[in-house]
Structures are given as C-alpha cells and as structure tokens.
Scaffold this active site. Structure first.
Site, PDB file in Angstrom:
ATOM      1  N   HIS A  95       0.831  -1.192   0.000  1.00 63.29           N
ATOM      2  CA  HIS A  95       0.000   0.000   0.000  1.00 63.29           C
ATOM      3  C   HIS A  95       0.869   1.247   0.000  1.00 63.29           C
ATOM      4  CE1 HIS A  95      -2.607   3.177   1.678  1.00 63.29           C
ATOM      5  NE2 HIS A  95      -3.445   2.641   0.814  1.00 63.29           N
ATOM      6  N   HIS A  96       1.842   1.282   0.904  1.00 60.16           N
ATOM      7  CA  HIS A  96       2.846   2.345   0.843  1.00 60.16           C
ATOM      8  C   HIS A  96       4.127   1.874   1.513  1.00 60.16           C
ATOM      9  CE1 HIS A  96       1.670   3.582   5.026  1.00 60.16           C
ATOM     10  NE2 HIS A  96       2.938   3.953   5.073  1.00 60.16           N
ATOM     11  N   GLN A 170       9.976   0.442   5.886  1.00 59.43           N
ATOM     12  CA  GLN A 170       8.656   0.090   6.416  1.00 59.43           C
ATOM     13  C   GLN A 170       7.706  -0.111   5.242  1.00 59.43           C
ATOM     14  OE1 GLN A 170       6.246   3.321   8.051  1.00 59.43           O
ATOM     15  NE2 GLN A 170       5.819   2.078   9.853  1.00 59.43           N
ATOM     16  N   HIS A 172       3.744  -1.105   4.229  1.00 58.52           N
ATOM     17  CA  HIS A 172       2.362  -1.312   4.667  1.00 58.52           C
ATOM     18  C   HIS A 172       1.699  -2.303   3.714  1.00 58.52           C
ATOM     19  CE1 HIS A 172      -1.957   0.543   5.052  1.00 58.52           C
ATOM     20  NE2 HIS A 172      -1.864  -0.643   5.616  1.00 58.52           N
ATOM     21  N   HIS A 241       0.822  14.412   5.481  1.00 55.79           N
ATOM     22  CA  HIS A 241       0.296  13.217   6.158  1.00 55.79           C
ATOM     23  C   HIS A 241      -0.788  13.625   7.159  1.00 55.79           C
ATOM     24  CE1 HIS A 241       0.116   9.383   8.292  1.00 55.79           C
ATOM     25  NE2 HIS A 241       0.341  10.027   9.427  1.00 55.79           N
ATOM     26  N   HIS A 243      -4.591  11.482   8.918  1.00 50.76           N
ATOM     27  CA  HIS A 243      -5.381  10.254   8.840  1.00 50.76           C
ATOM     28  C   HIS A 243      -6.638  10.609   8.058  1.00 50.76           C
ATOM     29  CE1 HIS A 243      -2.955   8.883  12.587  1.00 50.76           C
ATOM     30  NE2 HIS A 243      -2.218   9.038  11.511  1.00 50.76           N
ATOM     31  N   MET A 317      -3.382  13.081  12.692  1.00 46.78           N
ATOM     32  CA  MET A 317      -2.056  13.699  12.646  1.00 46.78           C
ATOM     33  C   MET A 317      -2.122  14.827  11.641  1.00 46.78           C
ATOM     34  SD  MET A 317       0.788  10.743  12.774  1.00 46.78           S
ATOM     35  CE  MET A 317       0.827   9.529  14.078  1.00 46.78           C
TER      36      MET A 317
HETATM   37  C1  IYT Z   1       2.514  12.865  16.230  1.00 39.90           C
HETATM   38  C2  IYT Z   1       2.917  12.966  14.780  1.00 39.90           C
HETATM   39  O1  IYT Z   1       2.607  13.939  14.100  1.00 39.90           O
HETATM   40  N1  IYT Z   1       3.629  11.920  14.270  1.00 39.90           N
HETATM   41  C3  IYT Z   1       4.052  11.932  12.864  1.00 39.90           C
HETATM   42  C4  IYT Z   1       5.321  12.664  12.693  1.00 39.90           C
HETATM   43  C5  IYT Z   1       6.557  11.981  13.144  1.00 39.90           C
HETATM   44  C6  IYT Z   1       7.449  11.493  12.235  1.00 39.90           C
HETATM   45  C7  IYT Z   1       8.612  10.907  12.621  1.00 39.90           C
HETATM   46  C8  IYT Z   1       6.876  11.844  14.505  1.00 39.90           C
HETATM   47  C9  IYT Z   1       8.057  11.279  14.887  1.00 39.90           C
HETATM   48  C10 IYT Z   1       8.966  10.774  13.955  1.00 39.90           C
HETATM   49  O2  IYT Z   1      10.127  10.193  14.332  1.00 39.90           O
HETATM   50  I1  IYT Z   1       9.947  10.231  11.205  1.00 39.90           I
HETATM   51  I2  IYT Z   1       8.529  11.144  16.876  1.00 39.90           I
HETATM   52  C11 IYT Z   1       4.053  10.539  12.267  1.00 39.90           C
HETATM   53  O3  IYT Z   1       4.122   9.559  12.975  1.00 39.90           O
HETATM   54  N2  IYT Z   1       3.957  10.504  10.922  1.00 39.90           N
HETATM   55  C12 IYT Z   1       3.844   9.287  10.128  1.00 39.90           C
HETATM   56  C13 IYT Z   1       4.971   8.347  10.320  1.00 39.90           C
HETATM   57  O4  IYT Z   1       4.744   7.207  10.958  1.00 39.90           O
HETATM   58  C14 IYT Z   1       6.326   8.838  10.186  1.00 39.90           C
HETATM   59  C15 IYT Z   1       3.876   9.675   8.662  1.00 39.90           C
HETATM   60  O5  IYT Z   1       3.540   8.820   7.832  1.00 39.90           O
HETATM   61  O6  IYT Z   1       4.235  10.806   8.335  1.00 39.90           O
HETATM   62 CU    CU Z   2      -0.424   2.503   3.433  1.00 32.08          CU
HETATM   63 CU    CU Z   3      -0.136   9.295  11.261  1.00 31.55          CU
END
Ligand code: IYT
Ligand code: CU
Ligand code: CU
Length: 360
Positions: A95-96, A170, A172, A241, A243, A317
């Site tokens: 998926h990604h 990673q 998905h 990004h 949801h 997010m």
């Molecule tokens: C709380 C939030 O916004 N989390 C995001 C950004 C994030 C990215 C990374 C936070 C951290 C990181 O080390 I790289 I701490 C978040 O989880 N974004 C998702 C990913 O799982 C990276 C995304 O697809 O952008």
């Molecule tokens: Cu995906």
């Molecule tokens: Cu997210």
C-alpha cells in the site's frame, strides 16, 4: 525465536562491517547474497554511482493492515551519499513504503511489526527507529509512484559523521489475499548512492501539531517557525500526512518585504488523502535566515466525539514534510517545527509573529 536471530544479527554486523570494502553500503541482519550485491554504473559527471537493494527479506504477511519493518546497518567507517530511490514494489502488494534514517533501529530483529496504526493488535510492536534515537523520513512511496532522483549533485549524507547509523524500510501491506497461496514478497527500494563527497546535502524539516478537533467541526491545525540559522535552504519536495479527517495540507515560506508586510509563498498544497509521497514544491526559491516556515492542515470532522492527535486510526495527525538541500553547509539543526495546535495555537494568535495570513 527472537533470541537466536539476535545473535545471528550481531555476528553478521561485526563480520560485514569489518569487510565493508567488499560489502558496499551496509551490512544487514539476515545474510542473503542478493541483499549484499552491489551494482554500479557511472553518472554523467563520471562519479561512481552505486546501487544497493534494500528489500524485504522474502516475507509472508499473514494479517491485513500489517506494517512491517526491516533494518540495515550503515557501515560506520564510511560516509555515503544517497542520491536516488528506485522503488521495487507495485500497488497490488504494497500500500505504501517509508524509508527512515535512524540512530538505532526499533528492534534487533530481521523484521518486526512496526507502524503507528499497529498498536491495536495484541502482537508485540515497535517503531521503525529506536524510541529515543534520531529518526527522519528519507523517502516515501505510494501508488506506483516512479523513482525519485534528488536534484543533480544533491544527496542524503549517511554513515560516518552523521546521525544516520541505520536505515529502516517500512512496508504497509493492506490486503494479504495474494499471500494465501504461500507466495512471498521482496518489496523495497534500490538505493542509488555514491562515496564521492557531495557539497549539496539533503535534509527534511517535519512540521506538525498537537491538539484536538472538536466534534462536527472544521478545524485548522497550524504551526510556524522562524529560521534562526544563517543558512540558505533550497526546498525541492514536500509530503503531507493526516489520517482520515484531513481535507487540505499546505506549507508556506513567509518573508517580510521592505515595507514590513509579510508575503506568503506557497511551497505545496494538497489533499492528504491522495498518495502520501514526496511531490515537487510549487516554489523553489530559497528560504533564508529570518524567514518563517508555516504549515496548516484543514480537518473536517463529522464525528460526535473529540479527535485527538495520536497514533491510531481513531486519532489524527497533521504533518507537512519539507525536503530541501543546502550547499557547502550542514542541513538545518532544526529538524522539527511543531506547535500545540488547536485550541491553543493558531497562526493568528498575537505572539506568533505572523500577519497577512492567507484565507484558507
Ligand atoms: C505525532 C505525529 O505527528 N507523528 C508523525 C510525525 C513523526 C514522524 C517521525 C513523529 C516522529 C517521527 O520520528 I519520522 I517522533 C508521524 O508519525 N507521521 C507518520 C509516520 O509514521 C512517520 C507519517 O507517515 O508521516
Ligand atoms: Cu499505506
Ligand atoms: Cu499518522
């Protein structure tokens, strides 16, 4: 099960790091001839360009909506410059995919269940990068996106002298029907890299917010930061990004003109429900000391409950990633630009330093 794997992992790391000259970019947990082959070709400028296959080690996902991670250790005695990413995946299977640069991997296993949405399951999970280690996104692929070549002469510096000691892939896997017959998967990315030092170094600035979205409402999640480092930043790609509630995510460079009026220049704007990969920026003009960078997510909720920022599908997010390069200097020390988000932080608050804010 995990224990013998860990020993094997540690053994090969030492082995491969010691014979790094023949191994190329990295060593990895599972020893697999194919994984350690290095292909080379020559770029136009005569610099040697090498190719490292960073692929899933023939995995068979058995639960739908699985996020699977696999690590490689970067040879710590050498500095490498990653100049391009060639995906080896199709949307029928993956998926990604995201590629992370890490200080430490999330586990010492060859593969593990990772990813923000993975928490709901009873299985043990861990993030892509170690919980207190350096963590950044280097590449994102979705929906049959073509290869991403960084601008000519630009590379991500990894290995010796950098915070990126490991890379984690990673993937998905949304649907697993095609694995029912026992088939296996090697989705991933071919890393194009060189060992010839590059002067233009790539970096990623991650903008986002905390906060919450009220029931049945449209909310703006906004963040902004002043650039306080004396550097010239050349933006070239962005990724959004959210949801499921995200309607639009945009990023701007904000600069005061000679009359003291702030001019907002669009870096990128898109519907975050389109494939969440890196797209070229709208405006390549540099970001300088004293400019602001600003990002906004417009979220629309029909839910009868409050939605918080968080890691699961029930949460939201708000992220805007800006990929840029610097020339003859180090990427920004500022890696993140996060605000508290709603209801406490908005661009229009009196103390943000922002005015002349664009309407939507
Ligand atoms: C709380 C939030 O916004 N989390 C995001 C950004 C994030 C990215 C990374 C936070 C951290 C990181 O080390 I790289 I701490 C978040 O989880 N974004 C998702 C990913 O799982 C990276 C995304 O697809 O952008
Ligand atoms: Cu995906
Ligand atoms: Cu997210």
């Amino acid at each position: 099960m995990a224990h013998p794997q860990r020993i094997v992992f540690a053994f090969y790391c030492i082995l491969l790091v010691n014979i790094a000259a023949v191994c190329g970019l990295t060593s990895r947990g599972n020893f697999d001839d194919y994984q350690n082959e290095v292909y080379s070709d020559y770029a136009m400028d005569g610099n040697k360009k090498l190719r490292f296959p960073f692929l899933m080690p023939s995995v068979r996902p058995t639960t739908p909506e699985l996020y699977l991670c696999t690590p490689i250790k970067v040879d710590p005695t050498t500095t490498y410059y990653i100049v391009g990413f060639e995906p080896n995946a199709t949307m029928n299977t993956a998926h990604h995919m995201l590629l992370y640069g890490c200080g430490e991997p999330g586990t010492t296993k060859t593969t593990w269940n990772c990813g923000e949405m993975a928490k709901a399951s009873s299985e043990e999970t861990a993030s892509p990068c170690g919980s207190h280690s350096h963590s950044q996104i280097l590449y994102a692929w979705a929906r049959d996106a073509p290869k991403l070549e960084l601008p000519t002469g630009v590379g991500f510096k990894v290995g010796k002298g950098t915070q990126i000691k490991y890379m984690v892939l990673q993937v998905h896997y949304a649907h697993i029907d095609k694995f029912k017959d026992g088939s296996r998967d090697d989705s991933g990315v071919f890393l194009q890299y060189t060992e010839e030092p590059l002067t233009k170094l790539a970096g990623v600035l991650l903008m986002g917010t905390g906060g919450s979205i009220p029931p049945v409402a449209t909310e703006h999640m906004e963040s902004a930061c002043e650039i306080t480092e004396h550097k010239t930043i050349y933006p070239f790609a962005y990724r959004t990004h959210t949801h499921s509630l995200g309607k639009e995510v945009s990023g701007y460079r904000v600069r005061s003109n000679d009359r003291g009026i702030q001019e907002w220049t669009l870096l990128g704007k898109r519907d975050p429900l389109t494939p969440q990969m890196f797209y070229p920026v709208e405006n390549k003009s540099p970001i300088l000391f004293g400019d602001f960078v600003a990002a906004r997510c417009t979220m629309k909720s029909f839910r009868h409950r409050v939605t918080e920022i968080g890691g699961t599908n029930e949460d939201e997010m708000c992220n805007f990633y800006l990929m840029y390069y610097v020339d003859h200097e180090e990427p920004l020390d500022m890696k993140y630009c996060f605000s508290q988000g709603p209801p406490s932080y908005y661009w229009a608050n009196p103390d943000t330093g922002l005015h002349n804010i664009p309407h939507i």
